[in-house]
Scaffold this motif. Structure first.
Motif, PDB file in Angstrom:
ATOM      1  N   LYS A 175       0.831  -1.210   0.000  1.00  0.00           N
ATOM      2  CA  LYS A 175       0.000   0.000   0.000  1.00  0.00           C
ATOM      3  C   LYS A 175       0.862   1.255   0.000  1.00  0.00           C
ATOM      4  O   LYS A 175       0.520   2.270  -0.635  1.00  0.00           O
ATOM      5  N   GLN A 176       2.007   1.193   0.697  1.00  0.00           N
ATOM      6  CA  GLN A 176       2.924   2.341   0.751  1.00  0.00           C
ATOM      7  C   GLN A 176       3.758   2.494  -0.514  1.00  0.00           C
ATOM      8  O   GLN A 176       4.469   3.483  -0.675  1.00  0.00           O
ATOM      9  N   GLY A 177       3.689   1.512  -1.394  1.00  0.00           N
ATOM     10  CA  GLY A 177       4.448   1.581  -2.636  1.00  0.00           C
ATOM     11  C   GLY A 177       5.922   1.278  -2.475  1.00  0.00           C
ATOM     12  O   GLY A 177       6.728   1.630  -3.349  1.00  0.00           O
ATOM     13  N   LEU A 178       6.293   0.591  -1.390  1.00  0.00           N
ATOM     14  CA  LEU A 178       7.703   0.290  -1.133  1.00  0.00           C
ATOM     15  C   LEU A 178       8.111  -1.082  -1.667  1.00  0.00           C
ATOM     16  O   LEU A 178       9.299  -1.340  -1.872  1.00  0.00           O
ATOM     17  N   ILE A 179       7.136  -1.978  -1.869  1.00  0.00           N
ATOM     18  CA  ILE A 179       7.412  -3.272  -2.497  1.00  0.00           C
ATOM     19  C   ILE A 179       6.360  -3.510  -3.577  1.00  0.00           C
ATOM     20  O   ILE A 179       5.326  -2.826  -3.624  1.00  0.00           O
ATOM     21  N   GLU A 180       6.645  -4.492  -4.433  1.00  0.00           N
ATOM     22  CA  GLU A 180       5.688  -4.860  -5.470  1.00  0.00           C
ATOM     23  C   GLU A 180       5.702  -6.370  -5.652  1.00  0.00           C
ATOM     24  O   GLU A 180       6.667  -7.053  -5.282  1.00  0.00           O
ATOM     25  N   VAL A 181       4.619  -6.887  -6.228  1.00  0.00           N
ATOM     26  CA  VAL A 181       4.487  -8.319  -6.462  1.00  0.00           C
ATOM     27  C   VAL A 181       5.255  -8.690  -7.732  1.00  0.00           C
ATOM     28  O   VAL A 181       5.239  -7.965  -8.726  1.00  0.00           O
ATOM     29  N   THR A 182       5.950  -9.830  -7.679  1.00  0.00           N
ATOM     30  CA  THR A 182       6.611 -10.386  -8.864  1.00  0.00           C
ATOM     31  C   THR A 182       6.055 -11.781  -9.133  1.00  0.00           C
ATOM     32  O   THR A 182       5.272 -12.308  -8.337  1.00  0.00           O
ATOM     33  N   SER A 183       6.482 -12.386 -10.225  1.00  0.00           N
ATOM     34  CA  SER A 183       6.040 -13.749 -10.528  1.00  0.00           C
ATOM     35  C   SER A 183       6.594 -14.746  -9.516  1.00  0.00           C
ATOM     36  O   SER A 183       6.035 -15.838  -9.345  1.00  0.00           O
ATOM     37  N   GLU A 184       7.700 -14.358  -8.824  1.00  0.00           N
ATOM     38  CA  GLU A 184       8.341 -15.239  -7.848  1.00  0.00           C
ATOM     39  C   GLU A 184       7.915 -14.952  -6.416  1.00  0.00           C
ATOM     40  O   GLU A 184       7.931 -15.838  -5.565  1.00  0.00           O
ATOM     41  N   GLY A 185       7.596 -13.673  -6.134  1.00  0.00           N
ATOM     42  CA  GLY A 185       7.268 -13.290  -4.763  1.00  0.00           C
ATOM     43  C   GLY A 185       7.107 -11.784  -4.637  1.00  0.00           C
ATOM     44  O   GLY A 185       6.149 -11.209  -5.173  1.00  0.00           O
ATOM     45  N   TYR A 186       8.093 -11.136  -3.969  1.00  0.00           N
ATOM     46  CA  TYR A 186       8.019  -9.689  -3.750  1.00  0.00           C
ATOM     47  C   TYR A 186       9.416  -9.076  -3.892  1.00  0.00           C
ATOM     48  O   TYR A 186      10.430  -9.718  -3.596  1.00  0.00           O
ATOM     49  N   ARG A 187       9.451  -7.809  -4.295  1.00  0.00           N
ATOM     50  CA  ARG A 187      10.713  -7.090  -4.400  1.00  0.00           C
ATOM     51  C   ARG A 187      10.493  -5.615  -4.086  1.00  0.00           C
ATOM     52  O   ARG A 187       9.346  -5.120  -4.092  1.00  0.00           O
TER      53      ARG A 187
END
Length: 400
Positions: A364-376
């Motif tokens: 929600k804070q825009g500090l991480i994002e979803v990837t096909s593997e997990g999160y970054r």
């Protein structure tokens, strides 16, 4: 309160021997003003006694935790290249004897300071299996180098790299630092440009941290350390990321940049929270979810090795803390954390379920994002990484 289900805590830890080996050579020609590593000025030190003691530790280590195939070796310090050629040959032979099963694609790295790498020593290193060198350059500004306590100058850098190439090395890295006292954005830009001109496959660029028990720490508390402003330091980091990307380097970790295929495989072991052997005075190791710290002093370490493993402290990492560690170090990598690797390390546990609350908030804070593997991390998250990592400290183990 733990978010881990009791059934998950009973899952066995994956049983396999470490494939990574860290070895610590604690000797230096002098102590840099910012350094809090376990290192000692070389003059008068019992170097051969130390190397023989490490032989004993390696022997005890493989008896306790037999190795399989070794994929990466990293020799740090201190300055490993202060060893004389005959000492270097002895040391490298002892490593090969203790851990004989090397991967055909082994990455064998050794840290080096410019000015401590003559051609004879480099040839001994190459013959002994070292195939990657990491030079501690820090800056291409001679005044700054003097002000942080380095003994080399820029001429030493060029000479050392030329010698390494003559000795057969093509996989080399250099370290730079930013946020140094009296360093300007323009000075940092100059160092980055000079580094890029070398066309090496890997660069590490770290921000200065004022650590306790250093000269810089004492100067800081006397208000005698003219550090750049936070704004300038942020500008420096932005310059680094922009210049490295434009030059064709992938930023694969917060402070590390590589041409494709030249990422540090050994350090990636740490960032993926995988097991590794730790040998030498003050060295850390992590095997079978148990961390250890070795005795730090040279003579106490040597004496302890006569009687077994030279441990200062050993402590088990429970599953909750290991999960937190997985997230904190894994998110340093720009590929991020993998849900599959998480499940593999933790008996099928679901990353999305264990860390549902912090992941939702950070998304929600825009500090991480979803990837096909997990999160970054996102681009914004890169700039506020400590806030992201802090979200997982003590979350499951109840320390917050």
């Amino acid at each position: 309160m733990s978010a881990i289900q009791p059934s998950l805590q009973q899952q066995p830890y994956p049983a396999h021997a470490p494939r990574a080996l860290y070895i610590h050579i604690p000797f230096c020609t002098n102590k840099c003003f910012y350094c809090d590593f376990n290192s000692y000025v070389l003059k008068g030190q019992p170097v051969m006694d130390y190397l023989r003691a490490m032989e004993q530790e390696m022997k005890h280590t493989v008896e306790q935790c037999p190795p399989d195939e070794i994929d990466t070796i990293f020799v740090g310090g201190g300055t490993p290249t202060v060893l004389k050629p005959d000492q270097m040959a002895y040391f490298l032979d002892s490593v090969r004897n203790a851990f004989p099963n090397w991967s055909k694609q082994i990455e064998f790295s050794m840290e080096a300071n410019p000015g401590t790498t003559d051609i004879e020593k480099l040839r001994v290193m190459h013959a002994g299996g070292v195939n990657r060198i990491s030079f501690g350059v820090q800056s291409f500004n001679n005044n700054l180098l003097h002000e942080i306590g380095r003994i080399h100058n820029t001429d030493d850098v060029y000479r050392s790299i030329e010698n390494a190439q003559k000795a057969g090395f093509d996989n080399m890295s250099i370290d730079l630092m930013f946020g140094l006292p009296n360093q300007t954005v323009e000075m940092l830009e100059h160092s980055v440009e000079k580094a890029l001109e070398l066309d090496l496959p890997h660069l590490s660029i770290y921000s200065l941290k004022v650590e306790e028990n250093t000269l810089f720490h004492a100067m800081y508390h006397r208000n005698e350390l003219p550090l750049p402003s936070e704004e300038d330091e942020l500008d420096m980091y932005m310059v680094i990321m922009e210049r490295m990307k434009a030059a064709g380097y992938d930023q694969y970790e917060i402070s590390n940049f590589a041409k494709p295929g030249y990422e540090s495989r050994h350090n990636t072991t740490y960032w993926r929270n995988e097991d590794y052997y730790g040998i030498g005075a003050g060295a850390h190791g992590y095997t079978k979810r148990e961390r250890h710290l070795n005795i730090k002093g040279v003579t106490p370490y040597v004496e302890a090795c006569h009687n077994g493993l030279p441990r200062l402290d050993t402590f088990c990492i429970d599953e909750a803390e290991a999960m937190e560690d997985f997230m904190m170090v894994g998110l340093r990598l720009l590929e991020g954390v993998s849900s599959d690797r998480f499940a593999e390390q933790f008996g099928g546990a679901l990353l999305d379920k264990v860390f549902a609350a912090p992941l939702k908030r950070l998304l929600k804070q825009g500090l991480i994002e979803v990837t096909s593997e997990g999160y970054r991390l996102t681009e914004q998250g890169l700039l506020f990484g400590n806030d992201v990592f802090g979200s997982f400290v003590g979350l499951l183990s109840g320390e917050k």
